[in-house]
Design a protein around this motif. Structure first.
Motif, PDB file in Angstrom:
ATOM      1  N   ASN A 156       0.830  -1.212   0.000  1.00 42.60           N
ATOM      2  CA  ASN A 156       0.000   0.000   0.000  1.00 42.60           C
ATOM      3  C   ASN A 156       0.853   1.245   0.000  1.00 42.60           C
ATOM      4  O   ASN A 156       0.546   2.224  -0.692  1.00 42.60           O
ATOM      5  CB  ASN A 156      -0.959  -0.008   1.199  1.00 42.60           C
ATOM      6  N   LYS A 157       1.946   1.241   0.760  1.00 37.68           N
ATOM      7  CA  LYS A 157       2.865   2.384   0.769  1.00 37.68           C
ATOM      8  C   LYS A 157       3.494   2.587  -0.601  1.00 37.68           C
ATOM      9  O   LYS A 157       3.659   3.706  -1.062  1.00 37.68           O
ATOM     10  CB  LYS A 157       3.972   2.190   1.813  1.00 37.68           C
ATOM     11  N   ALA A 158       3.851   1.477  -1.243  1.00 34.95           N
ATOM     12  CA  ALA A 158       4.485   1.565  -2.572  1.00 34.95           C
ATOM     13  C   ALA A 158       3.522   2.101  -3.618  1.00 34.95           C
ATOM     14  O   ALA A 158       3.920   2.826  -4.532  1.00 34.95           O
ATOM     15  CB  ALA A 158       5.010   0.201  -2.998  1.00 34.95           C
ATOM     16  N   SER A 159       2.236   1.756  -3.511  1.00 36.01           N
ATOM     17  CA  SER A 159       1.278   2.211  -4.521  1.00 36.01           C
ATOM     18  C   SER A 159       0.661   3.563  -4.185  1.00 36.01           C
ATOM     19  O   SER A 159       0.050   4.193  -5.034  1.00 36.01           O
ATOM     20  CB  SER A 159       0.174   1.158  -4.722  1.00 36.01           C
ATOM     21  N   ASN A 160       0.822   4.037  -2.944  1.00 33.72           N
ATOM     22  CA  ASN A 160       0.300   5.337  -2.519  1.00 33.72           C
ATOM     23  C   ASN A 160       1.408   6.156  -1.871  1.00 33.72           C
ATOM     24  O   ASN A 160       1.419   6.350  -0.664  1.00 33.72           O
ATOM     25  CB  ASN A 160      -0.844   5.158  -1.506  1.00 33.72           C
TER      26      ASN A 160
END
Length: 161
Positions: A156-160
């Motif tokens: 989630n951190k990587a995509s946001n």
């Protein structure tokens, strides 16, 4: 969670992070995603099990419990697997065969007992209902859930950003 597991998770987050569309997938990570798709199981759950079982070491063999490859497939499945031409040597020499076999085992449990963390624990401790095995199942599923949660959080951190 032990420090070694945290380091392994950090490494795996890098290895399994989404790649640009023009990049090719690491072959073993592709096996996790394809097996997940074919069996209708979240790829991160399969990866979390692989981390918990062997830290993704495909040559891992537990001689006490007769578990093989990174998914630590138990010999209790041997007779059924031999019908498909799968044996311990193949499991430890072919990571994709190992990953697909692990997904197959988990899918069988999900089909019979439903999708739950308790069923994830059955992957390791089986389905027999005894106080000892219930505790092992609970501890195992808690560990897998913790690894799975970290994988999801980092995705989630990587995509946001």
């Amino acid at each position: 969670m032990r420090v070694g597991i945290k380091k392994t998770i950090s490494f795996l987050i890098i290895v399994f992070s989404p790649l640009p569309s023009n990049a090719s997938l690491v072959p073993v990570s592709h096996c996790y995603y394809q097996a997940a798709k074919d069996y209708g199981i979240d790829a991160d759950l399969l990866i979390a099990i692989g981390i918990k079982e062997s830290r993704l070491n495909n040559h891992a063999i537990n001689r006490n419990s007769f578990d093989y490859c990174q998914m630590q497939v138990n010999r209790t499945h041997r007779t059924e697997l031999e019908k498909f031409g799968i044996n311990p040597v193949e499991l430890t020499n072919k990571p994709c065969a190992c990953i697909y076999t692990g997904a197959w085992v988990l899918a069988k449990f999900f089909k019979q007992y439903g999708v739950s963390w308790n069923t994830v624990g059955m992957y390791n401790a089986g389905a027999r209902n005894t106080p000892r095995l219930n505790k092992i199942r609970q501890n195992y599923s808690n560990d897998v859930k913790a690894i799975y949660t970290v994988l999801k959080q980092n995705r989630n951190k990587a995509s946001n950003p």
